[in-house]
Design an enzyme around this catalytic site. Structure first.
Site, PDB file in Angstrom:
ATOM      1  N   TYR A  53       0.849  -1.199   0.000  1.00  0.00           N
ATOM      2  CA  TYR A  53       0.000   0.000   0.000  1.00  0.00           C
ATOM      3  C   TYR A  53       0.874   1.235   0.000  1.00  0.00           C
ATOM      4  O   TYR A  53       1.819   1.318   0.792  1.00  0.00           O
ATOM      5  CB  TYR A  53      -0.920   0.019   1.230  1.00  0.00           C
ATOM      6  CG  TYR A  53      -2.356  -0.189   0.833  1.00  0.00           C
ATOM      7  CD1 TYR A  53      -2.990   0.736   0.003  1.00  0.00           C
ATOM      8  CD2 TYR A  53      -3.077  -1.295   1.265  1.00  0.00           C
ATOM      9  CE1 TYR A  53      -4.303   0.548  -0.392  1.00  0.00           C
ATOM     10  CE2 TYR A  53      -4.390  -1.488   0.868  1.00  0.00           C
ATOM     11  CZ  TYR A  53      -4.995  -0.566   0.031  1.00  0.00           C
ATOM     12  OH  TYR A  53      -6.290  -0.743  -0.365  1.00  0.00           O
ATOM     13  N   GLU A  55      -0.430   4.827  -0.559  1.00  0.00           N
ATOM     14  CA  GLU A  55      -1.203   6.061  -0.792  1.00  0.00           C
ATOM     15  C   GLU A  55      -0.294   7.273  -0.586  1.00  0.00           C
ATOM     16  O   GLU A  55       0.477   7.317   0.367  1.00  0.00           O
ATOM     17  CB  GLU A  55      -2.405   6.114   0.149  1.00  0.00           C
ATOM     18  CG  GLU A  55      -3.480   5.146  -0.287  1.00  0.00           C
ATOM     19  CD  GLU A  55      -4.672   5.104   0.652  1.00  0.00           C
ATOM     20  OE1 GLU A  55      -4.780   5.971   1.518  1.00  0.00           O
ATOM     21  OE2 GLU A  55      -5.484   4.177   0.484  1.00  0.00           O
ATOM     22  N   ASP A 199      -6.097  14.117 -25.000  1.00  0.00           N
ATOM     23  CA  ASP A 199      -6.204  12.697 -24.648  1.00  0.00           C
ATOM     24  C   ASP A 199      -5.520  11.931 -25.778  1.00  0.00           C
ATOM     25  O   ASP A 199      -6.077  11.777 -26.862  1.00  0.00           O
ATOM     26  CB  ASP A 199      -7.679  12.318 -24.513  1.00  0.00           C
ATOM     27  CG  ASP A 199      -7.857  10.846 -24.168  1.00  0.00           C
ATOM     28  OD1 ASP A 199      -6.890  10.069 -24.321  1.00  0.00           O
ATOM     29  OD2 ASP A 199      -8.971  10.456 -23.768  1.00  0.00           O
ATOM     30  N   THR A 225      -3.551   6.371 -21.914  1.00  0.00           N
ATOM     31  CA  THR A 225      -3.419   5.012 -21.402  1.00  0.00           C
ATOM     32  C   THR A 225      -2.014   4.562 -21.752  1.00  0.00           C
ATOM     33  O   THR A 225      -1.339   5.163 -22.592  1.00  0.00           O
ATOM     34  CB  THR A 225      -4.444   4.049 -22.042  1.00  0.00           C
ATOM     35  OG1 THR A 225      -4.394   4.233 -23.457  1.00  0.00           O
ATOM     36  CG2 THR A 225      -5.841   4.294 -21.537  1.00  0.00           C
ATOM     37  N   LYS A 228      -1.765   0.921 -25.260  1.00  0.00           N
ATOM     38  CA  LYS A 228      -2.115   0.844 -26.687  1.00  0.00           C
ATOM     39  C   LYS A 228      -0.820   0.933 -27.503  1.00  0.00           C
ATOM     40  O   LYS A 228       0.013   0.044 -27.394  1.00  0.00           O
ATOM     41  CB  LYS A 228      -3.138   1.941 -27.021  1.00  0.00           C
ATOM     42  CG  LYS A 228      -4.445   1.766 -26.212  1.00  0.00           C
ATOM     43  CD  LYS A 228      -5.497   2.761 -26.610  1.00  0.00           C
ATOM     44  CE  LYS A 228      -6.808   2.525 -25.895  1.00  0.00           C
ATOM     45  NZ  LYS A 228      -6.965   3.265 -24.645  1.00  0.00           N
ATOM     46  N   ARG A 234      -1.764  -2.462 -18.837  1.00  0.00           N
ATOM     47  CA  ARG A 234      -2.988  -1.665 -18.739  1.00  0.00           C
ATOM     48  C   ARG A 234      -2.783  -0.612 -17.661  1.00  0.00           C
ATOM     49  O   ARG A 234      -2.290  -0.905 -16.579  1.00  0.00           O
ATOM     50  CB  ARG A 234      -4.185  -2.543 -18.356  1.00  0.00           C
ATOM     51  CG  ARG A 234      -4.399  -3.716 -19.252  1.00  0.00           C
ATOM     52  CD  ARG A 234      -5.800  -4.254 -19.128  1.00  0.00           C
ATOM     53  NE  ARG A 234      -6.691  -3.438 -19.899  1.00  0.00           N
ATOM     54  CZ  ARG A 234      -6.778  -3.486 -21.238  1.00  0.00           C
ATOM     55  NH1 ARG A 234      -6.046  -4.322 -21.935  1.00  0.00           N
ATOM     56  NH2 ARG A 234      -7.611  -2.697 -21.874  1.00  0.00           N
TER      57      ARG A 234
HETATM   58  N1  DSN Z   1     -11.743   1.077 -25.300  1.00  0.00           N
HETATM   59  C1  DSN Z   1     -10.698   1.883 -25.863  1.00  0.00           C
HETATM   60  C2  DSN Z   1     -10.673   1.795 -27.337  1.00  0.00           C
HETATM   61  O1  DSN Z   1     -10.900   0.719 -27.841  1.00  0.00           O
HETATM   62  O2  DSN Z   1     -10.404   2.783 -28.004  1.00  0.00           O
HETATM   63  C3  DSN Z   1     -10.756   3.290 -25.422  1.00  0.00           C
HETATM   64  O3  DSN Z   1     -11.076   3.344 -24.079  1.00  0.00           O
END
Ligand code: DSN
Length: 412
Positions: A53, A55, A199, A225, A228, A234
């Site tokens: 933990y 925090e 974003d 994120t 990708k 993730r």
């Molecule tokens: N679910 C993602 C996508 O496929 O673009 C975005 O959150």
């Protein structure tokens, strides 16, 4: 990978893990938001850092015993600063939507006006869709892409911004294939004193590699994120100007989250190190070449590709140009071992559960080593599957071709 303990202690879950590894190895991933992490990232994810933990932030934790975690989190932060020329970084967000929630929480009050890209034009649920917290808590006005060419029309963005005077402008997307004019967005926002929020969840890896323009030094705040095109575990991160550091950190913790997931932070750090290597530049360039080859192959076969091509890793293809819906195409492709996601097209007249398009992406197949030559073949096989979607014999023959190609490009 070695799962000997898991296989002995929990054969039931091990069996599912094994089946998923087999599926990923033998089938083809064309979902634009997915990728394959390296073995080093997987190993970092499976460390006992998950037990802790923490925090708070490095040097300011609410629990003892965080010296090592501080070290890991600081390394992750410094690597992101280098990758994106960021002034301040928070590596704790658990995923994209929570990161975006923290950004809104840091800069806005409920009811404030925000501008974002329409969902059916390629925006994300967290950019103001009515069924999402963003659309429920904030007063979103939306801009779209031009009917004429499928590009974001910056003059229209300016017109809406000057008329509506939002407190924040969001630039980013889930299904848009073109470069974003970050500078123009910033100039427009400056005219009305709005915050700029980028974003870059989809294109972060391409931006980190220098293959696309970087909003981080221009915008007030940027989220992404990590799983990708950035090819990490993730999770998500937020980058902002130093002057917003405190409010962003407070919005993440204690505003939105409790303890960070330290094994994820370590795995993110590993992926950031990989993205700093020269090979990652080659990877990003190939991802784009592959997507452009894919767009061209679809166009050559008579499909309508939204905006006529791509500058990044994804394309949206209007399947009604071949007389079927996105959902029908998704089902046909699943039968040949190709995963894709159905997608709305701009001004789609079909509902979101059965939209007109398919979004294809090349981040994952490029990690496998696939190049333009194979892309042409893949699109031919996709087209054959679509033309023969009722013929199970032909579909099963195509599935063998896809499996053969996948086995020639192993993921681990
Ligand atoms: N679910 C993602 C996508 O496929 O673009 C975005 O959150």
């Amino acid at each position: 990978m070695n799962y000997s303990t898991l296989s002995q202690k929990d054969p039931e879950i091990y069996k599912s893990v094994y089946k998923e590894i087999k599926r990923q190895s033998e089938e083809m991933e064309l979902i634009a938001s997915e990728n394959y992490v390296s073995k080093a990232v997987l190993e970092a994810l499976a460390t006992p850092l998950t037990n802790k933990y923490s925090e708070g932030y490095p040097g300011k934790r609410y629990y003892g015993g965080n010296q090592v975690i501080d070290e890991v989190e600081t390394i992750a932060i410094n690597r992101v600063k280098k990758l994106f020329s960021a002034e301040h970084v928070n590596v704790q967000p658990l995923s994209g939507s929570p990161a975006n929630a923290a950004v809104y929480f840091a800069f806005l009050k409920p009811g404030d006006k925000v501008m974002g890209l329409k969902l059916d034009h390629g925006g994300h649920l967290s950019h103001g869709h009515p069924v999402n917290f963003s659309g429920m808590l904030y007063n979103f006005v939306q801009y779209g892409v031009s009917d004429k060419d499928g590009y974001i029309n910056m003059d229209e963005v300016e017109e809406i911004a000057l008329r509506e005077k939002p407190k924040m402008i969001v630039a980013g997307f889930s299904a848009y294939s073109r470069e974003i004019d970050w500078k123009r967005f910033k100039e427009i926002a400056d005219k009305i004193g709005a915050f700029t929020f980028g974003d870059i969840a989809h294109t972060a890896g391409l931006i980190a590699a220098g293959a696309m323009n970087n909003p981080v030094p221009i915008f007030d705040v940027t989220s992404t994120t990590t799983h990708k095109t950035l090819r990490g575990p993730r999770g998500a991160i937020i980058m902002c100007k130093a002057q917003f550091a405190k409010q962003v950190d407070r919005a993440v913790f204690p505003g939105m989250q409790g303890g960070p997931h330290n094994h994820m932070t370590a795995a993110k750090a590993v992926a950031f190190r990989e993205a700093l290597q020269p090979e990652f530049k080659e990877y990003a360039a190939q991802v784009i070449k592959n997507a452009q080859a894919m767009a061209k192959s679809f166009l050559d076969l008579g499909y309508r590709v939204i905006s006529g091509g791509t500058d990044n890793h994804l394309i949206v293809v209007d399947m009604t140009s071949k007389n079927l819906s996105g959902k029908e195409a998704e089902v046909a492709l699943e039968k040949i071992g190709i995963s894709v996601s159905r997608s709305t097209i701009p001004n789609d007249t079909n509902p979101p559960m059965n939209p007109s398009g398919i979004r294809f992406g090349t981040a994952a197949i490029t990690t496998r080593g696939i190049k333009e030559k194979e892309i042409i073949k893949i699109v031919e096989l996709i087209n054959k599957a679509i033309e023969n979607k009722e013929n199970d014999n032909i579909l099963s023959e195509i599935k063998s071709n896809i499996r053969e190609m996948c086995l020639a490009f192993p993921i681990y």
